[in-house]
Design a protein around this motif. Sequence first.
Motif, PDB file in Angstrom:
ATOM      1  N   MET A   1     -14.017  -9.870 -42.342  1.00 19.11           N
ATOM      2  CA  MET A   1     -13.993  -8.886 -43.401  1.00 19.11           C
ATOM      3  C   MET A   1     -12.695  -9.017 -44.202  1.00 19.11           C
ATOM      4  O   MET A   1     -11.627  -9.210 -43.658  1.00 19.11           O
ATOM      5  CB  MET A   1     -14.087  -7.483 -42.800  1.00 19.11           C
ATOM      6  CG  MET A   1     -14.099  -6.395 -43.846  1.00 19.11           C
ATOM      7  SD  MET A   1     -14.395  -4.777 -43.154  1.00 19.11           S
ATOM      8  CE  MET A   1     -12.794  -4.048 -43.420  1.00 19.11           C
ATOM      9  N   VAL A   2     -12.825  -8.880 -45.486  1.00 19.70           N
ATOM     10  CA  VAL A   2     -11.689  -8.971 -46.410  1.00 19.70           C
ATOM     11  C   VAL A   2     -10.967  -7.630 -46.458  1.00 19.70           C
ATOM     12  O   VAL A   2     -11.592  -6.570 -46.372  1.00 19.70           O
ATOM     13  CB  VAL A   2     -12.203  -9.367 -47.811  1.00 19.70           C
ATOM     14  CG1 VAL A   2     -11.113  -9.265 -48.848  1.00 19.70           C
ATOM     15  CG2 VAL A   2     -12.786 -10.766 -47.780  1.00 19.70           C
ATOM     16  N   THR A   3      -9.661  -7.672 -46.613  1.00 16.55           N
ATOM     17  CA  THR A   3      -8.856  -6.454 -46.720  1.00 16.55           C
ATOM     18  C   THR A   3      -8.056  -6.472 -48.021  1.00 16.55           C
ATOM     19  O   THR A   3      -7.966  -7.505 -48.693  1.00 16.55           O
ATOM     20  CB  THR A   3      -7.873  -6.333 -45.543  1.00 16.55           C
ATOM     21  OG1 THR A   3      -6.923  -7.406 -45.647  1.00 16.55           O
ATOM     22  CG2 THR A   3      -8.584  -6.399 -44.197  1.00 16.55           C
ATOM     23  N   VAL A   4      -7.451  -5.352 -48.321  1.00 14.98           N
ATOM     24  CA  VAL A   4      -6.555  -5.283 -49.485  1.00 14.98           C
ATOM     25  C   VAL A   4      -5.424  -6.290 -49.316  1.00 14.98           C
ATOM     26  O   VAL A   4      -5.011  -6.937 -50.281  1.00 14.98           O
ATOM     27  CB  VAL A   4      -5.995  -3.852 -49.668  1.00 14.98           C
ATOM     28  CG1 VAL A   4      -4.930  -3.826 -50.748  1.00 14.98           C
ATOM     29  CG2 VAL A   4      -7.106  -2.879 -49.995  1.00 14.98           C
ATOM     30  N   ALA A   5      -4.945  -6.460 -48.099  1.00 16.85           N
ATOM     31  CA  ALA A   5      -3.860  -7.418 -47.843  1.00 16.85           C
ATOM     32  C   ALA A   5      -4.285  -8.842 -48.206  1.00 16.85           C
ATOM     33  O   ALA A   5      -3.476  -9.615 -48.725  1.00 16.85           O
ATOM     34  CB  ALA A   5      -3.432  -7.356 -46.385  1.00 16.85           C
ATOM     35  N   ASP A   6      -5.545  -9.189 -47.959  1.00 17.65           N
ATOM     36  CA  ASP A   6      -6.043 -10.522 -48.321  1.00 17.65           C
ATOM     37  C   ASP A   6      -6.036 -10.701 -49.839  1.00 17.65           C
ATOM     38  O   ASP A   6      -5.621 -11.745 -50.349  1.00 17.65           O
ATOM     39  CB  ASP A   6      -7.466 -10.737 -47.791  1.00 17.65           C
ATOM     40  CG  ASP A   6      -7.557 -10.688 -46.286  1.00 17.65           C
ATOM     41  OD1 ASP A   6      -6.610 -11.142 -45.611  1.00 17.65           O
ATOM     42  OD2 ASP A   6      -8.578 -10.190 -45.779  1.00 17.65           O
ATOM     43  N   VAL A   7      -6.509  -9.688 -50.545  1.00 17.05           N
ATOM     44  CA  VAL A   7      -6.525  -9.750 -52.016  1.00 17.05           C
ATOM     45  C   VAL A   7      -5.095  -9.790 -52.540  1.00 17.05           C
ATOM     46  O   VAL A   7      -4.776 -10.551 -53.456  1.00 17.05           O
ATOM     47  CB  VAL A   7      -7.319  -8.568 -52.602  1.00 17.05           C
ATOM     48  CG1 VAL A   7      -7.207  -8.546 -54.124  1.00 17.05           C
ATOM     49  CG2 VAL A   7      -8.773  -8.626 -52.163  1.00 17.05           C
ATOM     50  N   ARG A   8      -4.231  -8.993 -51.966  1.00 17.35           N
ATOM     51  CA  ARG A   8      -2.822  -8.969 -52.363  1.00 17.35           C
ATOM     52  C   ARG A   8      -2.188 -10.354 -52.220  1.00 17.35           C
ATOM     53  O   ARG A   8      -1.466 -10.816 -53.107  1.00 17.35           O
ATOM     54  CB  ARG A   8      -2.067  -7.957 -51.515  1.00 17.35           C
ATOM     55  CG  ARG A   8      -0.594  -7.832 -51.840  1.00 17.35           C
ATOM     56  CD  ARG A   8       0.078  -6.781 -50.966  1.00 17.35           C
ATOM     57  NE  ARG A   8      -0.431  -5.452 -51.294  1.00 17.35           N
ATOM     58  CZ  ARG A   8      -1.022  -4.635 -50.406  1.00 17.35           C
ATOM     59  NH1 ARG A   8      -1.150  -4.986 -49.145  1.00 17.35           N
ATOM     60  NH2 ARG A   8      -1.446  -3.453 -50.797  1.00 17.35           N
ATOM     61  N   ALA A   9      -2.457 -11.013 -51.088  1.00 19.50           N
ATOM     62  CA  ALA A   9      -1.886 -12.349 -50.857  1.00 19.50           C
ATOM     63  C   ALA A   9      -2.347 -13.326 -51.925  1.00 19.50           C
ATOM     64  O   ALA A   9      -1.547 -14.136 -52.410  1.00 19.50           O
ATOM     65  CB  ALA A   9      -2.272 -12.842 -49.462  1.00 19.50           C
ATOM     66  N   LEU A  10      -3.606 -13.253 -52.320  1.00 15.99           N
ATOM     67  CA  LEU A  10      -4.107 -14.125 -53.379  1.00 15.99           C
ATOM     68  C   LEU A  10      -3.515 -13.732 -54.730  1.00 15.99           C
ATOM     69  O   LEU A  10      -3.042 -14.585 -55.483  1.00 15.99           O
ATOM     70  CB  LEU A  10      -5.635 -14.072 -53.436  1.00 15.99           C
ATOM     71  CG  LEU A  10      -6.293 -14.811 -54.591  1.00 15.99           C
ATOM     72  CD1 LEU A  10      -5.945 -16.302 -54.574  1.00 15.99           C
ATOM     73  CD2 LEU A  10      -7.798 -14.598 -54.559  1.00 15.99           C
ATOM     74  N   ALA A  11      -3.529 -12.445 -55.037  1.00 18.54           N
ATOM     75  CA  ALA A  11      -3.041 -11.977 -56.342  1.00 18.54           C
ATOM     76  C   ALA A  11      -1.579 -12.340 -56.572  1.00 18.54           C
ATOM     77  O   ALA A  11      -1.183 -12.632 -57.702  1.00 18.54           O
ATOM     78  CB  ALA A  11      -3.231 -10.468 -56.453  1.00 18.54           C
ATOM     79  N   ARG A  12      -0.794 -12.367 -55.518  1.00 22.87           N
ATOM     80  CA  ARG A  12       0.619 -12.735 -55.659  1.00 22.87           C
ATOM     81  C   ARG A  12       0.798 -14.175 -56.129  1.00 22.87           C
ATOM     82  O   ARG A  12       1.847 -14.525 -56.661  1.00 22.87           O
ATOM     83  CB  ARG A  12       1.356 -12.532 -54.336  1.00 22.87           C
ATOM     84  CG  ARG A  12       1.628 -11.095 -54.049  1.00 22.87           C
ATOM     85  CD  ARG A  12       2.421 -10.917 -52.779  1.00 22.87           C
ATOM     86  NE  ARG A  12       2.719  -9.504 -52.589  1.00 22.87           N
ATOM     87  CZ  ARG A  12       3.037  -8.970 -51.437  1.00 22.87           C
ATOM     88  NH1 ARG A  12       3.121  -9.723 -50.352  1.00 22.87           N
ATOM     89  NH2 ARG A  12       3.282  -7.684 -51.347  1.00 22.87           N
TER      90      ARG A  12
END
Length: 112
Positions: A1-12
């Motif tokens: 499952m994807v988390t906000v932390a996963d999206v954050r790592a990509l967005a950075r």
Amino acid sequence: MVTVADVRALARTLPRSSEHLIHDRVKFRVGRLVYVAFSRDEQTMGFAFPKEQRAGLVAADPQLFLLPPASDLRFNWVCCRVARLDEAQMTELVTEAWRMVVPAFLARQRLG
């Protein structure tokens, strides 16, 4: 499952991207344009997506994708259920949403 932390790592890693907490919701923007936003409970993720392709996306996988609230239908926006999203799908959706809000030359530099 994807988390906000996963999206954050990509967005950075995406040029000009910044994270904001607005009304208890995590949002990722380029300048003033939001390209990804989570619901307050982080169960759904909205992302920039062409309006004209939105119905087809939702129809293709209604267990994963859903239309945004009526107030957001005027925007290039669609939502997904985070619990059903895998890492590869998240990477594609977030990257393509980012591509929609940055200048074309920047998207070409980053993504080819």
